[in-house]
Design a protein around this motif. Structure first.
Motif, PDB file in Angstrom:
ATOM      1  N   ALA A  17       0.827  -1.202   0.000  1.00 60.08           N
ATOM      2  CA  ALA A  17       0.000   0.000   0.000  1.00 60.08           C
ATOM      3  C   ALA A  17       0.863   1.254   0.000  1.00 60.08           C
ATOM      4  CB  ALA A  17      -0.931  -0.014   1.211  1.00 60.08           C
ATOM      5  N   ALA A  18       1.943   1.236   0.788  1.00 63.79           N
ATOM      6  CA  ALA A  18       2.833   2.395   0.843  1.00 63.79           C
ATOM      7  C   ALA A  18       3.497   2.649  -0.507  1.00 63.79           C
ATOM      8  CB  ALA A  18       3.887   2.185   1.926  1.00 63.79           C
ATOM      9  N   ALA A  19       3.938   1.580  -1.165  1.00 65.50           N
ATOM     10  CA  ALA A  19       4.570   1.732  -2.477  1.00 65.50           C
ATOM     11  C   ALA A  19       3.585   2.269  -3.507  1.00 65.50           C
ATOM     12  CB  ALA A  19       5.141   0.397  -2.931  1.00 65.50           C
ATOM     13  N   LEU A  20       2.340   1.765  -3.493  1.00 63.86           N
ATOM     14  CA  LEU A  20       1.331   2.251  -4.434  1.00 63.86           C
ATOM     15  C   LEU A  20       1.035   3.734  -4.203  1.00 63.86           C
ATOM     16  CD1 LEU A  20      -1.154  -0.760  -4.526  1.00 63.86           C
ATOM     17  CD2 LEU A  20       0.158   0.142  -6.443  1.00 63.86           C
ATOM     18  N   LEU A  21       0.923   4.137  -2.927  1.00 63.79           N
ATOM     19  CA  LEU A  21       0.669   5.539  -2.648  1.00 63.79           C
ATOM     20  C   LEU A  21       1.844   6.403  -3.110  1.00 63.79           C
ATOM     21  CD1 LEU A  21      -1.379   7.481  -1.413  1.00 63.79           C
ATOM     22  CD2 LEU A  21      -0.170   7.260   0.770  1.00 63.79           C
ATOM     23  N   GLY A  22       3.062   5.925  -2.855  1.00 64.90           N
ATOM     24  CA  GLY A  22       4.238   6.667  -3.305  1.00 64.90           C
ATOM     25  C   GLY A  22       4.291   6.801  -4.810  1.00 64.90           C
ATOM     26  N   LEU A  23       4.037   5.697  -5.532  1.00 72.14           N
ATOM     27  CA  LEU A  23       4.047   5.755  -6.995  1.00 72.14           C
ATOM     28  C   LEU A  23       2.945   6.665  -7.522  1.00 72.14           C
ATOM     29  CD1 LEU A  23       4.765   2.006  -7.810  1.00 72.14           C
ATOM     30  CD2 LEU A  23       6.258   3.948  -8.338  1.00 72.14           C
ATOM     31  N   GLY A 130       9.631   8.359  -3.215  1.00 79.41           N
ATOM     32  CA  GLY A 130      10.335   7.825  -2.048  1.00 79.41           C
ATOM     33  C   GLY A 130       9.871   8.443  -0.748  1.00 79.41           C
ATOM     34  N   ILE A 131       9.711   9.756  -0.719  1.00 76.88           N
ATOM     35  CA  ILE A 131       9.300  10.441   0.513  1.00 76.88           C
ATOM     36  C   ILE A 131       7.902  10.002   0.948  1.00 76.88           C
ATOM     37  CG2 ILE A 131       8.737  12.702   1.486  1.00 76.88           C
ATOM     38  CD1 ILE A 131      10.963  13.833  -0.359  1.00 76.88           C
ATOM     39  N   VAL A 132       6.965  10.035   0.017  1.00 78.66           N
ATOM     40  CA  VAL A 132       5.592   9.647   0.345  1.00 78.66           C
ATOM     41  C   VAL A 132       5.516   8.167   0.705  1.00 78.66           C
ATOM     42  CG1 VAL A 132       3.247   9.418  -0.567  1.00 78.66           C
ATOM     43  CG2 VAL A 132       4.571  11.484  -1.026  1.00 78.66           C
ATOM     44  N   GLY A 133       6.235   7.315  -0.032  1.00 82.26           N
ATOM     45  CA  GLY A 133       6.216   5.883   0.262  1.00 82.26           C
ATOM     46  C   GLY A 133       6.776   5.570   1.633  1.00 82.26           C
ATOM     47  N   ALA A 134       7.893   6.203   1.986  1.00 89.60           N
ATOM     48  CA  ALA A 134       8.489   5.963   3.307  1.00 89.60           C
ATOM     49  C   ALA A 134       7.578   6.467   4.417  1.00 89.60           C
ATOM     50  CB  ALA A 134       9.855   6.641   3.375  1.00 89.60           C
ATOM     51  N   TRP A 135       6.999   7.639   4.222  1.00 83.38           N
ATOM     52  CA  TRP A 135       6.074   8.175   5.236  1.00 83.38           C
ATOM     53  C   TRP A 135       4.871   7.258   5.390  1.00 83.38           C
ATOM     54  CZ3 TRP A 135       0.979   9.494   4.470  1.00 83.38           C
ATOM     55  CH2 TRP A 135       0.321  10.066   5.570  1.00 83.38           C
ATOM     56  N   ALA A 136       4.297   6.807   4.269  1.00 82.80           N
ATOM     57  CA  ALA A 136       3.113   5.949   4.333  1.00 82.80           C
ATOM     58  C   ALA A 136       3.417   4.632   5.035  1.00 82.80           C
ATOM     59  CB  ALA A 136       2.585   5.688   2.913  1.00 82.80           C
ATOM     60  N   LEU A 137       4.594   4.076   4.797  1.00 81.83           N
ATOM     61  CA  LEU A 137       4.952   2.819   5.461  1.00 81.83           C
ATOM     62  C   LEU A 137       5.020   3.007   6.969  1.00 81.83           C
ATOM     63  CD1 LEU A 137       5.743  -0.131   5.233  1.00 81.83           C
ATOM     64  CD2 LEU A 137       8.119   0.587   4.899  1.00 81.83           C
ATOM     65  N   ALA A 138       5.673   4.094   7.419  1.00 80.87           N
ATOM     66  CA  ALA A 138       5.743   4.359   8.857  1.00 80.87           C
ATOM     67  C   ALA A 138       4.352   4.591   9.441  1.00 80.87           C
ATOM     68  CB  ALA A 138       6.641   5.571   9.106  1.00 80.87           C
ATOM     69  N   PHE A 139       3.516   5.336   8.713  1.00 82.46           N
ATOM     70  CA  PHE A 139       2.153   5.623   9.173  1.00 82.46           C
ATOM     71  C   PHE A 139       1.351   4.334   9.346  1.00 82.46           C
ATOM     72  CE2 PHE A 139      -2.303   6.470   8.309  1.00 82.46           C
ATOM     73  CZ  PHE A 139      -2.580   7.563   9.121  1.00 82.46           C
ATOM     74  N   LEU A 140       1.413   3.451   8.352  1.00 88.04           N
ATOM     75  CA  LEU A 140       0.648   2.199   8.422  1.00 88.04           C
ATOM     76  C   LEU A 140       1.187   1.269   9.487  1.00 88.04           C
ATOM     77  CD1 LEU A 140       0.100   1.535   4.603  1.00 88.04           C
ATOM     78  CD2 LEU A 140      -1.623   2.257   6.262  1.00 88.04           C
ATOM     79  N   MET A 141       2.490   1.276   9.689  1.00 91.31           N
ATOM     80  CA  MET A 141       3.060   0.415  10.718  1.00 91.31           C
ATOM     81  C   MET A 141       2.585   0.808  12.115  1.00 91.31           C
ATOM     82  SD  MET A 141       4.797  -2.132   9.724  1.00 91.31           S
ATOM     83  CE  MET A 141       5.396  -2.778   8.185  1.00 91.31           C
ATOM     84  N   ARG A 142       2.403   2.095  12.344  1.00 93.30           N
ATOM     85  CA  ARG A 142       1.924   2.546  13.661  1.00 93.30           C
ATOM     86  C   ARG A 142       0.478   2.118  13.899  1.00 93.30           C
ATOM     87  NH1 ARG A 142       4.913   7.270  12.290  1.00 93.30           N
ATOM     88  NH2 ARG A 142       3.005   8.361  11.641  1.00 93.30           N
ATOM     89  N   ARG A 143      -0.220   1.786  12.846  1.00 94.95           N
ATOM     90  CA  ARG A 143      -1.609   1.354  12.972  1.00 94.95           C
ATOM     91  C   ARG A 143      -1.757  -0.155  12.805  1.00 94.95           C
ATOM     92  NH1 ARG A 143      -0.854   6.149  12.191  1.00 94.95           N
ATOM     93  NH2 ARG A 143      -2.340   7.801  12.771  1.00 94.95           N
ATOM     94  N   ALA A 169      -3.735   2.177  -0.808  1.00 90.90           N
ATOM     95  CA  ALA A 169      -3.527   1.492  -2.086  1.00 90.90           C
ATOM     96  C   ALA A 169      -4.459   2.044  -3.164  1.00 90.90           C
ATOM     97  CB  ALA A 169      -3.741  -0.008  -1.912  1.00 90.90           C
ATOM     98  N   ALA A 170      -5.736   2.260  -2.798  1.00 91.22           N
ATOM     99  CA  ALA A 170      -6.700   2.766  -3.774  1.00 91.22           C
ATOM    100  C   ALA A 170      -6.333   4.166  -4.244  1.00 91.22           C
ATOM    101  CB  ALA A 170      -8.106   2.763  -3.163  1.00 91.22           C
ATOM    102  N   VAL A 171      -5.942   5.031  -3.310  1.00 91.94           N
ATOM    103  CA  VAL A 171      -5.543   6.382  -3.683  1.00 91.94           C
ATOM    104  C   VAL A 171      -4.328   6.339  -4.604  1.00 91.94           C
ATOM    105  CG1 VAL A 171      -4.580   8.546  -2.811  1.00 91.94           C
ATOM    106  CG2 VAL A 171      -6.530   7.497  -1.657  1.00 91.94           C
ATOM    107  N   GLY A 172      -3.383   5.434  -4.285  1.00 93.11           N
ATOM    108  CA  GLY A 172      -2.193   5.307  -5.121  1.00 93.11           C
ATOM    109  C   GLY A 172      -2.527   4.880  -6.535  1.00 93.11           C
ATOM    110  N   VAL A 173      -3.405   3.889  -6.686  1.00 97.09           N
ATOM    111  CA  VAL A 173      -3.792   3.412  -8.020  1.00 97.09           C
ATOM    112  C   VAL A 173      -4.516   4.505  -8.790  1.00 97.09           C
ATOM    113  CG1 VAL A 173      -5.282   1.798  -9.255  1.00 97.09           C
ATOM    114  CG2 VAL A 173      -3.875   0.983  -7.360  1.00 97.09           C
ATOM    115  N   LEU A 174      -5.472   5.182  -8.127  1.00 97.47           N
ATOM    116  CA  LEU A 174      -6.220   6.245  -8.801  1.00 97.47           C
ATOM    117  C   LEU A 174      -5.313   7.400  -9.185  1.00 97.47           C
ATOM    118  CD1 LEU A 174      -9.487   6.295  -6.641  1.00 97.47           C
ATOM    119  CD2 LEU A 174      -9.210   5.444  -8.985  1.00 97.47           C
ATOM    120  N   ALA A 175      -4.361   7.730  -8.313  1.00 96.58           N
ATOM    121  CA  ALA A 175      -3.437   8.818  -8.631  1.00 96.58           C
ATOM    122  C   ALA A 175      -2.548   8.458  -9.813  1.00 96.58           C
ATOM    123  CB  ALA A 175      -2.575   9.140  -7.408  1.00 96.58           C
ATOM    124  N   THR A 176      -2.103   7.198  -9.869  1.00 96.67           N
ATOM    125  CA  THR A 176      -1.273   6.753 -10.993  1.00 96.67           C
ATOM    126  C   THR A 176      -2.044   6.850 -12.305  1.00 96.67           C
ATOM    127  OG1 THR A 176      -0.028   5.251  -9.565  1.00 96.67           O
ATOM    128  CG2 THR A 176       0.046   4.833 -11.939  1.00 96.67           C
TER     129      THR A 176
END
Length: 512
Positions: A17-23, A130-143, A169-176
């Motif tokens: 999910a983090a990678a999709l949001l970053g992409l 990279g910035i958004v993907g790393a942030w999203a991964l940390a955010f999801l891990m805390r949850r 993941a959905a936001v990442g796919v739609l944004a792509t």
């Protein structure tokens, strides 16, 4: 939280999910500030550049027009695996997964800046990925929910995590998808091409005579419909250049180097010519060959204006993104060869996939040494000093089109009715011409086929032969003789390094 206290799929899902949001974020950034530098595309392009020539040829041979889709699928799988691994590793050691995502983004930054058309902003989409993907991964891990008993599989914390991960993941796919749509529909190039009107040619191509096309169902059309024209290049995404920003530099071993603008090009007297282009990767009987009516300005006149000097023997052409090809100077300056800086194709502006706003078309040579699309630079030089892109990948330095013929009808494996059947197809050797085509059945005598009228010495020609088919399994074979009386060789050779040879053979069955 230690990964042992939770099932592995949750951190893997967080990584994906983090990678999709970053992409997705990188794709939107590319659409806004650097349309040609989507992270996925620049990394894929770098992979193409680094892949050895024989491996590229193997992919083209197996997948043909689907080679780009194949690479996209492979890249998607690799990214998915690395993203899932990043999530699992982040759960074991905080920051480790984020380091992997940032390292992947760094690869994208390096790939972006390595391109010939790169500017500083080219790195922005990959950096944002990279910035958004790393942030999203940390955010999801805390949850990430703690391990819970099986009876509590629908705990609120688990549902919350799934909502966050699925939403990312959905936001990442739609944004792509949105980024791609914006890039394709809102570009200045797309708008410019849609309103561009081709100039009237000073020298029009002659009308196609009825005798140039044979009435045989299934035979290859004399003029290839634009959507079916073959495409082989190293671009994952079709470039869209704004013609108002386009120019062609002519320089090197010349007396008067100059730069030609789009406006100046369209004010020059244009010529129309029917020309068949062929890819060196075309196997015997293969589909990587097509014919069109081209509109353009003779390259020889550009070179005359520049004034070639010294012992130059080659024109080194370059695409906007750094792709290069080395064409014999003699082919570019031959007054009897229609070597064009083309802007039109079958009475339309060049499609983007065919090189809009301008490309080279040189009859009689395989495309990798003569058909540079999106061309922006012509350097008059020597073969001793420069090598084109595909030559560095193991292909031959000079590549005249080899004499070839193909059976289109009947198709391999077909079951036919006994009696009169057409055997038909096309034959070619651009800038030489075809004088005869013969067909053989089951290693028997050779039978001369009927040739259609030649449209041009630089195009293929249709042929047909009426076969009295008898019941049983049969092998049909074709060979051609060129206008110089040379017969097509039966010797079989691979496409590497300078084109395939051999007689095309088709096996069919005839019902009793």
């Amino acid at each position: 939280m230690p990964v042992g206290s939770m099932t592995w799929w949750r951190p893997a899902a967080a990584g994906l999910a983090a990678a999709l949001l970053g992409l997705g974020a990188g794709g939107i950034a590319a659409a806004i500030v650097a349309r040609a530098f989507s992270p996925f595309v620049v990394v894929g392009s770098a992979v193409i550049d680094l892949t050895p020539g024989p491996m590229k040829e193997a992919v083209i041979r197996v997948f043909g027009h689907g080679d780009k889709a194949f690479l996209f699928i492979i890249l998607a799988v690799v990214v998915a695996v690395l993203a899932a691994a990043a999530g699992v590793l982040e759960a074991r050691r905080p920051w480790l997964g984020r380091v992997i995502i940032l390292a992947g983004a760094a690869v994208g930054v390096a790939a972006s800046l390595s391109r010939a058309d790169a500017t500083v902003v080219a790195a922005v989409p990959s950096a944002i990925t990279g910035i958004v993907g790393a942030w999203a991964l940390a955010f999801l891990m805390r949850r990430m929910p703690a391990a819970v008993p099986a009876r509590a599989q629908t705990s609120p914390s688990r549902r919350t995590f799934l909502w966050w991960a699925g939403g990312a993941a959905a936001v990442g796919v739609l944004a792509t998808i949105g980024g791609q749509l914006v890039t394709r529909t809102a570009s200045a190039a797309a708008n410019a091409r849609s309103v561009f009107q081709l100039p009237r040619p000073a020298a029009s191509a002659p009308a196609v005579p009825a005798a140039a096309s044979l009435d045989v169902p299934g035979i290859t059309p004399l003029i290839t419909p634009l959507p079916q024209f073959y495409r082989t290049d190293v671009e994952l995404v079709v470039p869209q250049l704004d013609p108002e920003q386009w120019s062609l530099r002519v320089h090197g071993m010349v007396k008067h180097p100059f730069t030609l603008s789009w406006k100046e090009l369209n004010e020059l007297p244009m010529e129309e010519h029917y020309i068949t282009l062929a890819c060196v990767s075309n196997e015997v009987g293969g589909p990587l060959i097509s014919t069109a009516k081209w509109l353009g300005y003779p390259v020889r006149l550009l070179l005359e204006r520049a004034g070639v000097t010294g012992d130059a023997d080659m024109v080194y052409s370059e695409s906007f993104d750094g792709y290069t090809a080395a064409t014999p100077l003699s082919a570019m300056t031959d007054p009897n060869r229609a070597s064009l800086l083309a802007i039109g194709m079958d009475d339309e502006p060049l499609p983007f996939a065919r090189g809009f706003p301008a490309r080279l078309v040189v009859p009689g040579l395989y495309g990798y040494v003569s058909a540079t699309k999106w061309v922006v630079d012509l350097r008059v030089t020597r073969f001793a000093d420069y090598k084109g892109y595909w030559v560095t990948q193991g292909w031959a330095e000079k590549a005249p089109v080899k004499q070839s013929s193909r059976i289109d009808v009947p198709r391999p494996g077909r079951t036919l009715k006994a009696g009169q059947q057409w055997v038909a197809g096309v034959a070619w050797q651009q800038h030489v011409g075809i004088s005869k085509v013969e067909v053989q059945v089951d290693n028997g005598a050779w039978h001369e086929a009927e040739l259609a009228r030649e449209l041009s010495v630089d195009t293929w020609v249709q042929w047909r032969w009426s076969w009295d088919a008898t019941p049983g399994d049969h092998q049909l074979r074709v060979r051609a003789t060129n206008a110089q009386g040379e017969q097509q060789t039966s010797g079989v050779s691979d496409v590497l390094p300078d084109g395939a040879t051999g007689w095309h053979t088709v096996e069919v069955s005839v019902a009793s």
